[in-house]
Write a protein that holds these residues in place. Structure first.
Motif, PDB file in Angstrom:
ATOM      1  N   ALA A 180       0.856  -0.891  -0.182  1.00 29.35           N
ATOM      2  CA  ALA A 180      -0.102  -0.265  -0.062  1.00 29.35           C
ATOM      3  C   ALA A 180       1.034   1.640  -0.372  1.00 29.35           C
ATOM      4  O   ALA A 180       2.163   1.796   0.331  1.00 29.35           O
ATOM      5  N   GLU A 181       0.516   2.181  -0.322  1.00 27.64           N
ATOM      6  CA  GLU A 181       1.185   3.304  -0.593  1.00 27.64           C
ATOM      7  C   GLU A 181       0.489   4.504  -0.582  1.00 27.64           C
ATOM      8  O   GLU A 181      -0.483   4.170  -0.930  1.00 27.64           O
ATOM      9  N   SER A 182       0.448   5.830   0.703  1.00 32.29           N
ATOM     10  CA  SER A 182      -0.221   6.957  -0.033  1.00 32.29           C
ATOM     11  C   SER A 182       0.848   8.178   0.774  1.00 32.29           C
ATOM     12  O   SER A 182       2.572   8.366   0.771  1.00 32.29           O
ATOM     13  N   SER A 183       0.775   9.192   1.021  1.00 32.97           N
ATOM     14  CA  SER A 183       1.080  10.455   0.752  1.00 32.97           C
ATOM     15  C   SER A 183       0.644  11.894   1.643  1.00 32.97           C
ATOM     16  O   SER A 183      -0.659  12.019   0.819  1.00 32.97           O
ATOM     17  N   SER A 184       0.899  12.465   2.522  1.00 32.90           N
ATOM     18  CA  SER A 184       0.975  13.390   2.590  1.00 32.90           C
ATOM     19  C   SER A 184       1.932  14.184   3.825  1.00 32.90           C
ATOM     20  O   SER A 184       2.720  13.718   4.027  1.00 32.90           O
TER      21      SER A 184
ATOM     22  N   ARG B  87       6.325  10.239   2.053  1.00 35.57           N
ATOM     23  CA  ARG B  87       5.279   9.471   1.290  1.00 35.57           C
ATOM     24  C   ARG B  87       5.225   7.825   2.102  1.00 35.57           C
ATOM     25  O   ARG B  87       6.573   7.319   2.788  1.00 35.57           O
ATOM     26  N   GLU B  88       4.376   7.034   2.126  1.00 33.78           N
ATOM     27  CA  GLU B  88       4.002   5.968   3.494  1.00 33.78           C
ATOM     28  C   GLU B  88       4.084   5.151   2.655  1.00 33.78           C
ATOM     29  O   GLU B  88       2.923   4.616   1.763  1.00 33.78           O
ATOM     30  N   ARG B  89       5.127   3.974   2.713  1.00 32.65           N
ATOM     31  CA  ARG B  89       4.882   2.728   2.102  1.00 32.65           C
ATOM     32  C   ARG B  89       4.409   1.377   2.735  1.00 32.65           C
ATOM     33  O   ARG B  89       5.756   0.934   3.617  1.00 32.65           O
TER      34      ARG B  89
END
Length: 254
Positions: A8-12, A16-18
């Protein structure tokens, strides 16, 4: 060698968080959201009863990413987070809760239990480091640091003793009984946090462990207060310590 699989991956807020797994062990990697420049890696160990995305882990990781440009990774300890508890885990936790309810000492339960978790977790951390260093933005020759408080220290002391790629570490807030021999093997720079009025971990025991570290550069941070009164400004101090030893530059997050 186990390969790293991102799930999974997100960004804020520039981070960047994986989510990933290595050999079935779940973890998370935080990195700068922009650019793919090589940067140091900091491994973290979460506290007992917590998990890889506990607020303390997320907050520290964001500070290291936005303030220093580092990559930061943590994996769930055995029996924690997204990993199932074994029958042994359940028995030990039940015994701990019983002791706490009765006002009895916790160390006779926590010390051997955490030592067992460390035996399992140290090879998992080393396999995770192997896999993360395959990423081009981290690489096999970049500096690596470690931060572990509580259970994260119980795992981190034997890990740093065994792993020459880790070149600086921050520890604190753990009974030292099972850690002395590993501490005597650690020669990299250390920052060590201790609560002066800790009602759970005797002050003398913490001071003895600090003395046992073989590092030529080691710093003791002793703050007034009990176990759960550990001051959050020590997170900022640890960030500056890691920046100094891993080559980052601390800046104010945007």
């Amino acid at each position: 060698m186990h390969s790293l699989q991102f799930t999974a991956e997100s960004s804020s807020n520039g981070v960047r968080e994986r989510d990933f797994t290595v050999g079935g062990v779940p973890g998370v990697l935080w990195s700068p959201a922009s650019g793919a420049d090589r940067a140091p890696l900091v491994l973290m160990g979460h506290g007992g009863g917590a998990h890889k995305k506990h607020a303390a882990m997320v907050g520290r990781a964001h500070l290291l990413v936005t303030g220093c440009g580092f990559h930061v990774a943590v994996i769930d300890a055995p029996g924690h987070g997204d990993r199932p508890r074994s029958a042994h885990d359940e028995r030990e936790i039940a015994e701990l809760r019983k002791a706490q309810a009765a006002g009895e000492p916790e160390a006779p339960i926590v010390v051997p239990y955490n030592a067992r978790l460390a035996e399992l977790a140290v090879p998992e951390y080393r396999a995770t480091l192997d896999a993360l260093q395959e990423l081009p933005e981290i690489g096999a020759d970049g500096p690596v640091g470690y931060v572990g408080i509580g259970l994260g220290m119980a795992i981190g002391v034997p890990l740093v003793a065994a792993e020459p790629r880790i070149t600086a570490a921050v520890f604190g807030m753990m009974w030292p009984d099972a850690l002395f021999e590993a501490a005597k093997q650690i020669t990299v720079p250390i920052e060590f946090d201790l609560q002066w009025d800790n009602e759970r971990i005797p002050r003398e025991a913490g001071l003895a462990l600090f003395d046992a570290f073989a590092a030529e550069e080691k710093t003791l941070h002793a703050n007034v207060g009990k176990h759960f009164e550990w001051p959050l400004f020590e997170v900022d101090s640890a960030t500056r310590f890691l920046a100094r030893h891993l080559g980052g530059a601390v800046t104010s997050p945007a």
